[in-house]
Design an enzyme around this catalytic site. Sequence first.
Site, PDB file in Angstrom:
ATOM      1  N   ASN A 162       1.509   4.209   7.737  1.00 21.52           N
ATOM      2  CA  ASN A 162       1.516   2.736   7.755  1.00 21.52           C
ATOM      3  C   ASN A 162       2.823   2.213   8.367  1.00 21.52           C
ATOM      4  O   ASN A 162       3.575   1.461   7.746  1.00 21.52           O
ATOM      5  CB  ASN A 162       1.316   2.193   6.344  1.00 21.52           C
ATOM      6  CG  ASN A 162       0.711   0.801   6.354  1.00 21.52           C
ATOM      7  OD1 ASN A 162       0.533   0.189   7.406  1.00 21.52           O
ATOM      8  ND2 ASN A 162       0.383   0.289   5.176  1.00 21.52           N
ATOM      9  N   HIS A 197       2.075  -4.120  -3.079  1.00 25.44           N
ATOM     10  CA  HIS A 197       0.813  -3.426  -3.324  1.00 25.44           C
ATOM     11  C   HIS A 197       0.114  -3.973  -4.558  1.00 25.44           C
ATOM     12  O   HIS A 197      -1.120  -4.090  -4.578  1.00 25.44           O
ATOM     13  CB  HIS A 197       1.053  -1.922  -3.501  1.00 25.44           C
ATOM     14  CG  HIS A 197       1.252  -1.199  -2.207  1.00 25.44           C
ATOM     15  ND1 HIS A 197       2.496  -1.003  -1.642  1.00 25.44           N
ATOM     16  CD2 HIS A 197       0.369  -0.620  -1.354  1.00 25.44           C
ATOM     17  CE1 HIS A 197       2.363  -0.336  -0.506  1.00 25.44           C
ATOM     18  NE2 HIS A 197       1.087  -0.090  -0.313  1.00 25.44           N
TER      19      HIS A 197
END
Length: 501
Positions: free
Chosen positions: A338, A371
């Site tokens: 990512n 997150h």
Amino acid sequence: MWGFLAKNKNDIIYLSLLLFSVVIGPYYRKLNNVETKKWAGSILGILLIIIVSGYSAAHPILSALFGITIIKVATEKRCHVMTFFFMFGYLFVFRLADKFGLPPSSGQTNLIEMIIVLRVVGVAFEINGSWLAYEQSKKSDGKTEQKHPKGIDPDFVELINPEFIDLFHYAFNYCGLLTGPYYRYRTFNDYFRLPYSKYVDCFGFTINTLKTVPLYISLYLAFSNIWPLEYVLTEEHNNRNFLYRMMYPWALFAAFRQRIYAGMTLAESVCTSAGLGAYPVQGKNMSGHGPSVGYLKMIEMPEEEAKKAEYDFNTVESMDVWGCETVVTLRDSMKVWNKAVQYWVAMVVYKRFPVKPLKIHAALFVSVIWHGFHAGYFFCIYACPFYLMAEDVYSKLYYRNATGKTKKIIGFIMWFLRSHSESYQAAAFLLLTFDRIWIYYSSVYHYWYGVWLVFYLVGLILKAIDKEDRKYGPKPQAKSGELETSQGNQNQTDSASQRTE
């Protein structure tokens, strides 16, 4: 069949919208009028949010509008801090909506909100960064070489201050809105004012990117059906032998990786299909950032040169899949996983955090709350530094200077340990809540934390021994020339002694 479709309805809709965004790219790219193109991208983005989120679409839309309003109302000196706390504060409230009597949002809406946070906070830091560099250049006044503040892009040579409507278009453009990748406002602005998207082979790049998606989806379906996540919480799993329980997270993490690979690859294809993120290769383009060298010369590139230039889409590359599967160390693995979000965390948090000893903790904490608030994110992300401490010791002692077959053997051992550590951490990431994590970790006696500690302590001992060996080791031998001279002098001395006798 129908049961599978019903169970994965949201994922199927999300996948279909990503594919639609890829297909619409060539038509969007061909729009010639800049304002029309901007509005078309924003309207399409808002429609995607509404289709995915329904009534919950109000969250990403309102948070983005409030965020860019704060950017325009606040000064360039303070806008980044105010925007950061507002956007992450809203993210906190959004995820706890059910506690306030509001209907909970889907996981897909959560992904969109996460991207909105990256874009709005990111552009606020770009504005502040350009202001800091601009102020520094005014102080130097050409008398000395301009030095940019630490963490500030040296390509900032003028004040970046987009209008409200430009920030609106950046926040809501459909490219990368559903699941990334993150790209800077500068990349977005270059897309409309530079000719690169007209001359890059968008179709070729898109097909090359998409060709592996069926494999990722097939592997995800296979792994997740053969080794389901919920199985680790069952009594049957607990009655299996220890080796089986220990290795089960490998299958869970393998399934998770395939899902991420598929989603990220499709998201990159949305950008390549539209031509967003294309830059000439001589810019040594970096994920999230764009050109890292020669940017000022590049934007002045003549049209004829732009037609013949070689391009890449490294700016919008999120996943280096081959790297994720093959790199030896966790430190390197973090760099290829990512990448666009890693870039955002590095530039917005790590490099700009004022207290140096706490930089890494600030970066990890922001990554965790971005997150979510589940215990699994803390167990997974905050475990990384502890493993890195042990890994770095062995990497410096044995891997870094090894060669040939020895390096390959040591590399395989470190790859296995890195992969096992990531799988163990990923189990917590996927199980999310503390009680579920505790059930699985208890079934394997929390062994990996003990292994980490032993590895680290043994590594420190080996490091100390190596240091002592280097300190009190054999003295370096004299060079051949010096040795010959020494021997010659000794011979002369012996001859003189003999003559004296």
